[in-house]
Each structure stands twice: as C-alpha cells, then as structure tokens.
Write an enzyme that holds these catalytic residues in place. Sequence first.
Site, PDB file in Angstrom:
ATOM      1  N   ASP A 165      33.667  23.939   7.981  1.00  0.00           N
ATOM      2  CA  ASP A 165      32.042  24.385   7.440  1.00  0.00           C
ATOM      3  C   ASP A 165      32.154  23.960   5.666  1.00  0.00           C
ATOM      4  OD1 ASP A 165      33.595  26.392   6.944  1.00  0.00           O
ATOM      5  OD2 ASP A 165      31.849  28.317   6.592  1.00  0.00           O
ATOM      6  N   ASP A 224      40.245  27.801  13.229  1.00  0.00           N
ATOM      7  CA  ASP A 224      39.401  29.470  12.249  1.00  0.00           C
ATOM      8  C   ASP A 224      39.162  29.523  14.586  1.00  0.00           C
ATOM      9  OD1 ASP A 224      41.269  29.292  11.108  1.00  0.00           O
ATOM     10  OD2 ASP A 224      39.577  28.967   9.280  1.00  0.00           O
ATOM     11  N   GLY A 282      41.388  22.445   7.378  1.00  0.00           N
ATOM     12  CA  GLY A 282      42.826  22.812   7.588  1.00  0.00           C
ATOM     13  C   GLY A 282      42.295  21.770   8.410  1.00  0.00           C
ATOM     14  N   THR A 333      38.610  22.860  13.195  1.00  0.00           N
ATOM     15  CA  THR A 333      39.265  23.797  12.736  1.00  0.00           C
ATOM     16  C   THR A 333      39.879  24.627  13.818  1.00  0.00           C
ATOM     17  OG1 THR A 333      38.872  25.818  11.299  1.00  0.00           O
ATOM     18  CG2 THR A 333      36.867  24.737  12.635  1.00  0.00           C
ATOM     19  N   ARG A 387      42.310  19.466   0.956  1.00  0.00           N
ATOM     20  CA  ARG A 387      40.804  19.732  -0.223  1.00  0.00           C
ATOM     21  C   ARG A 387      40.361  18.913  -0.886  1.00  0.00           C
ATOM     22  NH1 ARG A 387      40.751  24.082   3.729  1.00  0.00           N
ATOM     23  NH2 ARG A 387      42.681  24.685   4.524  1.00  0.00           N
ATOM     24  N   ARG A 413      41.309  33.120   8.102  1.00  0.00           N
ATOM     25  CA  ARG A 413      40.745  32.599   7.610  1.00  0.00           C
ATOM     26  C   ARG A 413      40.144  33.811   7.127  1.00  0.00           C
ATOM     27  NH1 ARG A 413      37.722  27.962   4.501  1.00  0.00           N
ATOM     28  NH2 ARG A 413      39.387  26.987   3.249  1.00  0.00           N
ATOM     29  N   ASP A 429      35.199  29.487  14.188  1.00  0.00           N
ATOM     30  CA  ASP A 429      34.758  29.804  13.236  1.00  0.00           C
ATOM     31  C   ASP A 429      32.623  29.585  12.911  1.00  0.00           C
ATOM     32  OD1 ASP A 429      35.461  28.482  11.233  1.00  0.00           O
ATOM     33  OD2 ASP A 429      35.181  30.075   9.796  1.00  0.00           O
TER      34      ASP A 429
HETATM   35  P1  ATP Z   1      38.889  25.220   7.105  1.00  0.00           P
HETATM   36  O1  ATP Z   1      38.127  26.302   7.663  1.00  0.00           O
HETATM   37  O2  ATP Z   1      39.852  24.902   8.992  1.00  0.00           O
HETATM   38  O3  ATP Z   1      40.244  25.202   6.688  1.00  0.00           O
HETATM   39  P2  ATP Z   1      36.778  23.644   5.650  1.00  0.00           P
HETATM   40  O4  ATP Z   1      36.357  22.604   6.052  1.00  0.00           O
HETATM   41  O5  ATP Z   1      36.349  24.565   6.349  1.00  0.00           O
HETATM   42  O6  ATP Z   1      38.102  23.408   6.886  1.00  0.00           O
HETATM   43  P3  ATP Z   1      37.637  24.094   3.053  1.00  0.00           P
HETATM   44  O7  ATP Z   1      38.611  24.154   2.118  1.00  0.00           O
HETATM   45  O8  ATP Z   1      36.617  24.985   3.075  1.00  0.00           O
HETATM   46  O9  ATP Z   1      37.464  23.463   4.405  1.00  0.00           O
HETATM   47  O10 ATP Z   1      36.608  22.697   2.770  1.00  0.00           O
HETATM   48  C1  ATP Z   1      37.048  21.438   3.173  1.00  0.00           C
HETATM   49  C2  ATP Z   1      36.643  20.265   2.013  1.00  0.00           C
HETATM   50  O11 ATP Z   1      35.296  19.812   2.105  1.00  0.00           O
HETATM   51  C3  ATP Z   1      36.314  21.030   0.477  1.00  0.00           C
HETATM   52  O12 ATP Z   1      37.722  20.700  -0.588  1.00  0.00           O
HETATM   53  C4  ATP Z   1      35.646  19.929  -0.424  1.00  0.00           C
HETATM   54  O13 ATP Z   1      36.057  18.455  -0.414  1.00  0.00           O
HETATM   55  C5  ATP Z   1      33.843  20.399   0.508  1.00  0.00           C
HETATM   56  N1  ATP Z   1      33.926  20.853   0.252  1.00  0.00           N
HETATM   57  C6  ATP Z   1      33.687  22.603   0.769  1.00  0.00           C
HETATM   58  N2  ATP Z   1      32.283  23.409   0.450  1.00  0.00           N
HETATM   59  C7  ATP Z   1      32.421  22.329  -0.489  1.00  0.00           C
HETATM   60  C8  ATP Z   1      30.261  22.346  -1.433  1.00  0.00           C
HETATM   61  N3  ATP Z   1      29.803  23.819  -1.348  1.00  0.00           N
HETATM   62  N4  ATP Z   1      29.919  21.521  -2.048  1.00  0.00           N
HETATM   63  C9  ATP Z   1      30.344  20.119  -1.563  1.00  0.00           C
HETATM   64  N5  ATP Z   1      31.752  20.241  -1.184  1.00  0.00           N
HETATM   65  C10 ATP Z   1      32.413  21.291   0.026  1.00  0.00           C
END
Ligand code: ATP
Length: 337
Positions: A106, A131, A14, A129, A75, A175, A133
């Site tokens: 994360d 969030d 995000g 982020t 994503r 989230r 978190d």
């Molecule tokens: P936010 O919480 O603000 O949405 P975030 O980084 O946690 O941020 P996610 O959608 O969970 O958002 O992850 C972003 C991108 O990170 C995913 O689209 C993917 O490309 C990569 N990613 C997430 N989890 C994994 C995983 N377990 N293994 C490999 N890549 C991952």
Amino acid sequence: MNKKLKIAILTSGGDAPGMNAAIRAIVLACNRYNYDCIGVYHGYNGLINADIAKLKIEAVNNIIQQGGTLLKSARCPELRTKTGVQQAINTLIKEQIDALIVIGGDGSFTGLLAIAEQWRGQVIGLPGTIDNDLDGTDYTIGFATAINTAIEAIDKIRDTANAFDRVFIVELMGRNSGHIAFNVGVACAAEQIISFENFHPSQAEDKLAELAEEIYAEQKSKDNSYLVVLAENLWPGGAMHLAEQLKEQFNIDCAACVLGHIQRGGSPVAKDRILATKLGVGAVQAIKVGKSLLMLGERDNEIVEVALSETIKHSKTVNENLVAAQQNILALTARSN
Ligand code: ATP
C-alpha cells in the site's frame, strides 16, 4: 494500428517471492503486443535517478523460480517529497514512458498515486507483499510462499520443542497485520496465537498471567511442547521480552525465535507463481485498453480491478472464521485437556 507503447515496471517496498514471475509475465506480454518494456531498478529510486534499462525477453529466462526481484527493491523516502515526485515524473517524461506498473504494497501504491496526480501516463499496481494486507484482493503475491516457509520452519522447531517438552515463542512478520501469524499459527497447531485480531498491547499483563497459567496446566497434565505464535510489532519488546517476562515473573523457561527475513526469501510456491503471472499479463492487457489508476487483484479465482485509491484506504482484515475457530475451538482444546 495500435500505438507502440513503452511500459515501465518497478518493484517497491518489501520484496516478495513471485515478484519475478510478475516481471516475467509483463515482459512476455509486452513482447506479444510489440511494446517496449523498461525495467526501473531499486524501486522509486530508479525513477528519481534514471536507473533504468530496456528489459528484453532473454532477461526473464529462468527467473520464475527465483525469490527476490530481478529489478531490486528499495524504500525511497524522497518520493514522499514534492521534489522527489517531480524528479520521478521528469524521468518518465524524458524517457517517453506511456504507462508505469508498480509491484508492491500500500505504501508503494500511495507513491504511485502521488505520481499519477501530476503525470498523464497510465498507472497500474500489482499487489506484491508477503503481508497479504491489501484490500481488494484475496491474496497478494508472496503471501503463500511466506506462510509455507514459516510453516516448514515451525514444524522443525516443533520437533525439537517436543523432544524437550519446551515452550517456544516464534515471532513472525506481517508488519501491522496478522495474516501471516494467524494462518501460520493455525496451520502449525499453535497452542497460542497472539496477533492484532485477538490482542492489544494494553492487555499484556493479563495475557502474561493467562499464558503462564495455561503453560503450567498443559505441562502438568501431559508431556508436551507448547508453541506461541506472535505477530511482530505487537508485544511490547517482542518475543525476546515476552520470554524474559515468563522467566522472571513465573519461572517458566522458554525459547524465543524471531523468524525474520527467512520468510521473505525462497523459491515462490505454485500459487504465487500462477497469481503473479495472471496479474502480470492482466496489467499489460489493462494498459492496452487504456485503463489506469487500478490495482489488479484476484477474488474467487477471477482477476478483479480495484481503484488504487480504494486499496490504500483500509487494510484487509484476517478472515473472521479463522479467528473464531482459533478462539472458540482450537485454542480451547489445549486448555480443556
Ligand atoms: P510492504 O508492506 O511489503 O513493505 P509497501 O509498498 O507498503 O510494501 P512501504 O515501505 O510502505 O512498503 O512503501 C514503499 C515505498 O513507497 C516507500 O519507500 C516510498 O518510496 C513510497 N511511499 C510510501 N508511502 C508514500 C507516501 N505517503 N507518499 C509517497 N510515496 C510513498
């Protein structure tokens, strides 16, 4: 003489206000040390598809005040596969990248660690982020702006709610964490905050009855509005369903409002710009001295380095004092009147 490094940056997950300020700081720091700075577009998709370009200093003029991200975010489900990780690494190798900075949450850090398992370059994460978190940092880039945006919106909702003595349910982002809901709820003097810290969906029936009783009592004793702040992904069916349940089961009219993506946008507040700038400069300096596998965060106003592997183990919880103050003092005030 120090080696001329090639540092790549991407924003992932995000988007969060302040990501641009971090990108700017990284580009300026690279310029200062005479490193090449490479922008990777659309999150990890840009690595997989080699959608990259050199970031010159002119590219970051006038972006500190802009929400969103110059590099775009996305994503990238492919990165969850071995092939996707390998494709991302191929680009890093082909482009002779020495270090990769990822600004995200994360999930993004989990992806970064998957790359780092098989790639010898340095990797640094910056917490970006709304969030808030992420474990290991007091604040994430974007949180301060997001809560201010939500507070401004709810203050406006409160005006119209007061005019009609109405009940409003406002659903906020976050989230699976309640940092936004709890902080905004307290700051807006919400009569009720329903968040991960004080509610489980299995308690929905009891909570509904408690809410109805409190709204009856509140509206009987005084002319007033009543505001429920609800964390997203928590109440079965969300704010709209909660409003329907109050109407159907207790004949209480209430308006539901899902604030949604408005919380992600907007010009970053000072706190996010400054945090992002400090962390962006810190990331390049950490790379300069050979560091890797770290998230840079801020605790007690000092920049801290936390192992990326630690930051993804747990989500940071909402400050206990805030939760206790709401539960034991602030919420009870409405009930005792
Ligand atoms: P936010 O919480 O603000 O949405 P975030 O980084 O946690 O941020 P996610 O959608 O969970 O958002 O992850 C972003 C991108 O990170 C995913 O689209 C993917 O490309 C990569 N990613 C997430 N989890 C994994 C995983 N377990 N293994 C490999 N890549 C991952």
